[in-house]
Design a protein around this motif. Structure first.
Motif, PDB file in Angstrom:
ATOM      1  N   UNK A 125       0.799  -1.164   0.249  1.00  0.00           N
ATOM      2  CA  UNK A 125       0.086   0.074  -0.001  1.00  0.00           C
ATOM      3  C   UNK A 125       0.922   1.311   0.069  1.00  0.00           C
ATOM      4  N   UNK A 126       1.972   1.305   0.902  1.00  0.00           N
ATOM      5  CA  UNK A 126       2.733   2.385   1.071  1.00  0.00           C
ATOM      6  C   UNK A 126       3.433   2.826  -0.275  1.00  0.00           C
ATOM      7  N   UNK A 127       3.769   1.657  -1.053  1.00  0.00           N
ATOM      8  CA  UNK A 127       4.690   1.707  -2.145  1.00  0.00           C
ATOM      9  C   UNK A 127       3.929   2.117  -3.359  1.00  0.00           C
ATOM     10  N   UNK A 128       2.599   1.718  -3.486  1.00  0.00           N
ATOM     11  CA  UNK A 128       1.826   2.336  -4.431  1.00  0.00           C
ATOM     12  C   UNK A 128       1.352   3.581  -4.134  1.00  0.00           C
ATOM     13  N   UNK A 129       1.093   4.164  -2.898  1.00  0.00           N
ATOM     14  CA  UNK A 129       0.897   5.695  -2.672  1.00  0.00           C
ATOM     15  C   UNK A 129       2.245   6.492  -2.943  1.00  0.00           C
ATOM     16  N   UNK A 130       3.305   5.776  -2.823  1.00  0.00           N
ATOM     17  CA  UNK A 130       4.578   6.650  -3.296  1.00  0.00           C
ATOM     18  C   UNK A 130       4.482   6.859  -4.880  1.00  0.00           C
ATOM     19  N   UNK A 131       4.156   5.753  -5.500  1.00  0.00           N
ATOM     20  CA  UNK A 131       4.257   5.940  -6.873  1.00  0.00           C
ATOM     21  C   UNK A 131       3.162   6.793  -7.495  1.00  0.00           C
ATOM     22  N   UNK A 132       2.007   6.895  -6.607  1.00  0.00           N
ATOM     23  CA  UNK A 132       0.926   7.732  -7.175  1.00  0.00           C
ATOM     24  C   UNK A 132       1.285   9.218  -6.900  1.00  0.00           C
ATOM     25  N   UNK A 133       2.036   9.453  -5.877  1.00  0.00           N
ATOM     26  CA  UNK A 133       2.399  10.923  -5.506  1.00  0.00           C
ATOM     27  C   UNK A 133       3.498  11.365  -6.509  1.00  0.00           C
ATOM     28  N   UNK A 134       4.235  10.252  -6.865  1.00  0.00           N
ATOM     29  CA  UNK A 134       5.550  10.717  -7.700  1.00  0.00           C
ATOM     30  C   UNK A 134       4.870  11.020  -9.045  1.00  0.00           C
ATOM     31  N   UNK A 135       3.860  10.257  -9.325  1.00  0.00           N
ATOM     32  CA  UNK A 135       3.089  10.525 -10.815  1.00  0.00           C
ATOM     33  C   UNK A 135       2.725  11.715 -10.818  1.00  0.00           C
ATOM     34  N   UNK A 136       1.860  12.100  -9.457  1.00  0.00           N
ATOM     35  CA  UNK A 136       1.283  13.509  -9.582  1.00  0.00           C
ATOM     36  C   UNK A 136       2.298  14.632  -9.525  1.00  0.00           C
TER      37      UNK A 136
ATOM     38  N   UNK B  48      -4.883  24.765 -12.892  1.00  0.00           N
ATOM     39  CA  UNK B  48      -4.014  23.733 -12.157  1.00  0.00           C
ATOM     40  C   UNK B  48      -4.556  23.702 -10.512  1.00  0.00           C
ATOM     41  N   UNK B  49      -4.941  24.708  -9.875  1.00  0.00           N
ATOM     42  CA  UNK B  49      -5.619  24.597  -8.777  1.00  0.00           C
ATOM     43  C   UNK B  49      -6.699  23.723  -8.826  1.00  0.00           C
ATOM     44  N   UNK B  50      -7.569  23.730  -9.784  1.00  0.00           N
ATOM     45  CA  UNK B  50      -8.500  22.868  -9.718  1.00  0.00           C
ATOM     46  C   UNK B  50      -8.149  21.381  -9.944  1.00  0.00           C
ATOM     47  N   UNK B  51      -7.320  21.129 -10.974  1.00  0.00           N
ATOM     48  CA  UNK B  51      -6.722  19.723 -11.034  1.00  0.00           C
ATOM     49  C   UNK B  51      -6.024  19.486  -9.588  1.00  0.00           C
ATOM     50  N   UNK B  52      -5.265  19.976  -9.012  1.00  0.00           N
ATOM     51  CA  UNK B  52      -4.829  19.672  -7.794  1.00  0.00           C
ATOM     52  C   UNK B  52      -5.863  19.182  -6.679  1.00  0.00           C
ATOM     53  N   UNK B  53      -6.871  20.248  -6.530  1.00  0.00           N
ATOM     54  CA  UNK B  53      -7.935  19.920  -5.815  1.00  0.00           C
ATOM     55  C   UNK B  53      -8.783  18.443  -5.971  1.00  0.00           C
TER      56      UNK B  53
ATOM     57  N   UNK C  73      -6.213  15.503  -5.278  1.00  0.00           N
ATOM     58  CA  UNK C  73      -6.441  15.334  -3.917  1.00  0.00           C
ATOM     59  C   UNK C  73      -7.399  14.373  -3.347  1.00  0.00           C
ATOM     60  N   UNK C  74      -8.544  14.868  -3.918  1.00  0.00           N
ATOM     61  CA  UNK C  74      -9.756  14.279  -3.340  1.00  0.00           C
ATOM     62  C   UNK C  74      -9.633  12.798  -4.086  1.00  0.00           C
TER      63      UNK C  74
END
Length: 109
Positions: A21-32, A52-57, A60-61
């Motif tokens: 789970x932690x590894x996948x989360x790290x990958x998702x954040x790296x992609x983001x 960009x703000x809307x995209x980030x919101x 994040x959700x």
């Protein structure tokens, strides 16, 4: 006394699940981060900043909703992560065969 949420999960399986789970989360954040860097290079005016703000919101959700580590629903989470190539099945080695089979089956949809 065993927590009902943990029934059916050995200590080893819990550790494997948490690490995957932690590894996948790290990958998702790296992609983001990579996507945000690319979008930031395209900023030209206030409108593109707000986009960009809307995209980030939205991202994040999406990430906060997707990355929910509760063992009673983690097989669905893993199936989604496998389907989206954020997690490889071999990273789940250590889970019982029945759990792996469910993840494989669900990741096909």
């Amino acid at each position: 006394m065993m927590d009902t949420m943990l029934e059916g999960w050995t200590d080893t399986e819990q550790a494997v699940a948490r690490e995957a789970f932690d590894r996948a989360y790290t990958r998702a954040v790296q992609q983001l981060v990579a996507q945000v860097r690319a979008k930031a290079d395209e900023l030209e005016d206030a409108e593109t900043v707000w986009q960009l703000h809307d995209y980030l919101s939205i991202e994040r959700h999406t990430i906060e909703g997707r990355f929910d580590f509760r063992l009673d629903g983690i097989l669905f989470v893993f199936a989604s992560l496998v389907k989206d190539s954020l997690l490889q099945l071999d990273e789940l080695n250590g889970l019982e065969a029945e759990k792996l089979a469910k993840i494989v089956a669900m990741s096909r949809f």
